[in-house]
Write an enzyme that holds these catalytic residues in place. Structure first.
Site, PDB file in Angstrom:
ATOM      1  N   LYS A 161       0.834  -1.208   0.000  1.00  0.00           N
ATOM      2  CA  LYS A 161       0.000   0.000   0.000  1.00  0.00           C
ATOM      3  C   LYS A 161       0.873   1.264   0.000  1.00  0.00           C
ATOM      4  O   LYS A 161       2.090   1.166  -0.008  1.00  0.00           O
ATOM      5  CB  LYS A 161      -0.952  -0.035   1.203  1.00  0.00           C
TER       6      LYS A 161
HETATM    7  C1  LIG Z   1      -5.061  -4.614   1.640  1.00  0.00           C
HETATM    8  C2  LIG Z   1      -6.519  -4.615   1.642  1.00  0.00           C
HETATM    9  C3  LIG Z   1      -7.285  -4.958   2.778  1.00  0.00           C
HETATM   10  C4  LIG Z   1      -6.711  -5.551   4.020  1.00  0.00           C
HETATM   11  O1  LIG Z   1      -5.674  -4.872   4.596  1.00  0.00           O
HETATM   12  P1  LIG Z   1      -4.590  -5.649   5.456  1.00  0.00           P
HETATM   13  O2  LIG Z   1      -3.830  -4.506   6.089  1.00  0.00           O
HETATM   14  O3  LIG Z   1      -3.744  -6.455   4.521  1.00  0.00           O
HETATM   15  O4  LIG Z   1      -5.282  -6.487   6.456  1.00  0.00           O
HETATM   16  C5  LIG Z   1      -8.674  -4.824   2.709  1.00  0.00           C
HETATM   17  N1  LIG Z   1      -9.279  -4.399   1.593  1.00  0.00           N
HETATM   18  C6  LIG Z   1      -8.590  -4.099   0.487  1.00  0.00           C
HETATM   19  C7  LIG Z   1      -9.338  -3.626  -0.724  1.00  0.00           C
HETATM   20  C8  LIG Z   1      -7.192  -4.215   0.462  1.00  0.00           C
HETATM   21  O5  LIG Z   1      -6.535  -3.939  -0.662  1.00  0.00           O
END
Ligand SMILES: *Cc1c(COP(=O)(O)O)cnc(C)c1O
Length: 406
Positions: free
Chosen positions: A202
């Protein structure tokens, strides 16, 4: 950047020379010396779990996204679980979300014993289509969970309007959209609760980590209680003054979902480069679009007028009738060229758990399913070099032209 030569047209998957000698991932974190320095400083301090860095990071994110409160969690998934709890979802309740997302968006509804109800996407943005939401409402509907797919904000005004008219809570999954804007407003300041993720792919990372931004003090306080075993920190403080300093009380069944000071020190340091990261991602996305939008059989992602995408991923769609092979062959040929393509996402209702537990079947959400069959995510992350992005374009040109029906 200029358009690169296609050069050697022997596909690597057929034994030719790959476009690149080394694998290029679809997404990747960026750690600088200053990040390492910040983490080491915290490791040498008195606090490594919940200390001053957690609060500092929460305040910095809240200020950045224009929210009153921010509550960190050990992951984005844990943060979604917290939001579903704070929204009061429970047995018999329903919450509406998009099928074209990571399963965690819908799972948080199921964690609370409620039912995830899917509503199909718009063809252009692949975000939940506001016009279809109302047909899925029932007296049991309690929340809507839009996802800002790829960093393009969902069409929030009509969604917030539906929510207001029907007394629903909007929990926005903005895992892709830290720093994105919708009609001049920051993502994080629009919905009742907005989730951000700090997973390494991210925009900024804390290793694992996530957060809920909200303007509502009631939600903020329930989120803080939920991430700490159901112990309300404010109530605890007051009780200790009366009962003694050892005292604490559990008000609800919570979890240990706390994020650490070590992680928040990393997040604070990373946050300083968020704007630069988005600028760089946009630069690469613009380059991809400038070359690939005219490529036969390829559709590039849109950025809607009045919004600013944070360009988390760059998913292209293939017009399969124009190719001799399917998406799988094109995907594998790109991987063989050492381009780390991905697919976002397998529609959630097609997972065996969702079919068995909630009775979903293929064909129920045709736009999402059709998109899934044709999607390929190209590498996009802020530490990519210009030659890296040129390799991606070269490989897409090489592979799609090889398989094109002439
Ligand atoms: C990455 C992601 C999540 C979950 O986040 P984590 O920090 O990996 O638990 C949820 N929804 C979307 C759309 C994501 O891309």
């Amino acid at each position: 950047m200029t358009q690169p030569d296609v050069g050697d047209t022997d596909l690597a998957i057929h034994g030719g020379k790959p476009v690149r000698a080394t694998h290029l991932a679809y997404g990747r974190h960026r750690i600088e010396e200053e990040d390492i320095e910040a983490v080491v400083q915290t490791l040498r301090s008195d606090w490594i779990t919940t200390g001053p860095k957690v609060e500092e990071f929460e305040e910095a994110i809240a200020a950045r996204v224009g929210a009153q409160y921010a509550v960190t969690f050990s992951s984005g998934t844990a943060a979604l679980h917290g939001a579903a709890f704070a929204a009061g979802l429970g047995n018999g309740d329903e919450a509406i979300t998009t099928p074209l997302t990571f399963c965690a968006t819908a799972n948080c509804v199921a964690y609370m014993g409620a039912t995830p109800v899917f509503s199909d996407v718009s063809e252009d943005t692949l975000n939940i289509d506001p016009e279809q939401i109302e047909s899925h409402l029932s007296p049991r509907t309690k929340a809507i969970l839009p996802v800002d797919y790829a960093g393009q904000p969902a069409d929030l005004d009509p969604i917030l309007d539906i929510a207001e008219r029907h007394g629903l809570i909007v929990i926005e999954d903005a895992a892709h959209a830290l720093g994105a804007e919708y009609k001049g407003r920051q993502v994080g300041s629009l919905s009742q609760m907005t989730m951000f993720s700090f997973h390494p792919v991210k925009h900024i990372t804390t290793g694992e980590g996530g957060l809920i931004a909200t303007d509502d003090p009631k939600y903020a306080s329930r989120l803080r209680m939920f991430r700490n075993h159901g112990v309300d920190p404010e109530v605890r403080h007051k009780q200790q003054l009366v009962n003694g300093q050892w005292y604490y009380e559990m008000q609800e069944l919570g979890f240990n979902y706390r994020l650490t000071d070590v992680a928040c020190a990393l997040g604070l340091s990373q946050l300083k480069r968020l704007s630069d990261s988005i600028r760089r991602r946009r630069e690469i996305a613009d380059y991809y679009t400038s070359v690939l939008s005219s490529l036969p059989g390829v559709t590039t992602p849109v950025e809607k007028f009045g919004t600013k995408s944070s360009w988390h991923i760059y998913p292209i769609r293939l017009e399969l009738s124009r190719f001799k092979v399917g998406r799988k062959e094109i995907f594998q040929a790109l991987r063989a060229e050492n381009i780390g393509v991905q697919v976002h996402y397998i529609p959630v209702h097609l997972h065996p758990y969702y079919r068995q537990r909630f009775g979903y079947t293929p064909g129920q959400f045709p736009k999402s399913e059709e998109a899934y069959e044709t999607l390929i995510t190209l590498p996009l992350f802020h530490s990519m070099t210009d030659p890296d992005s040129q390799d991606v374009v070269t490989a897409v040109q090489k592979v799609t032209s090889h398989f094109a029906i002439r």
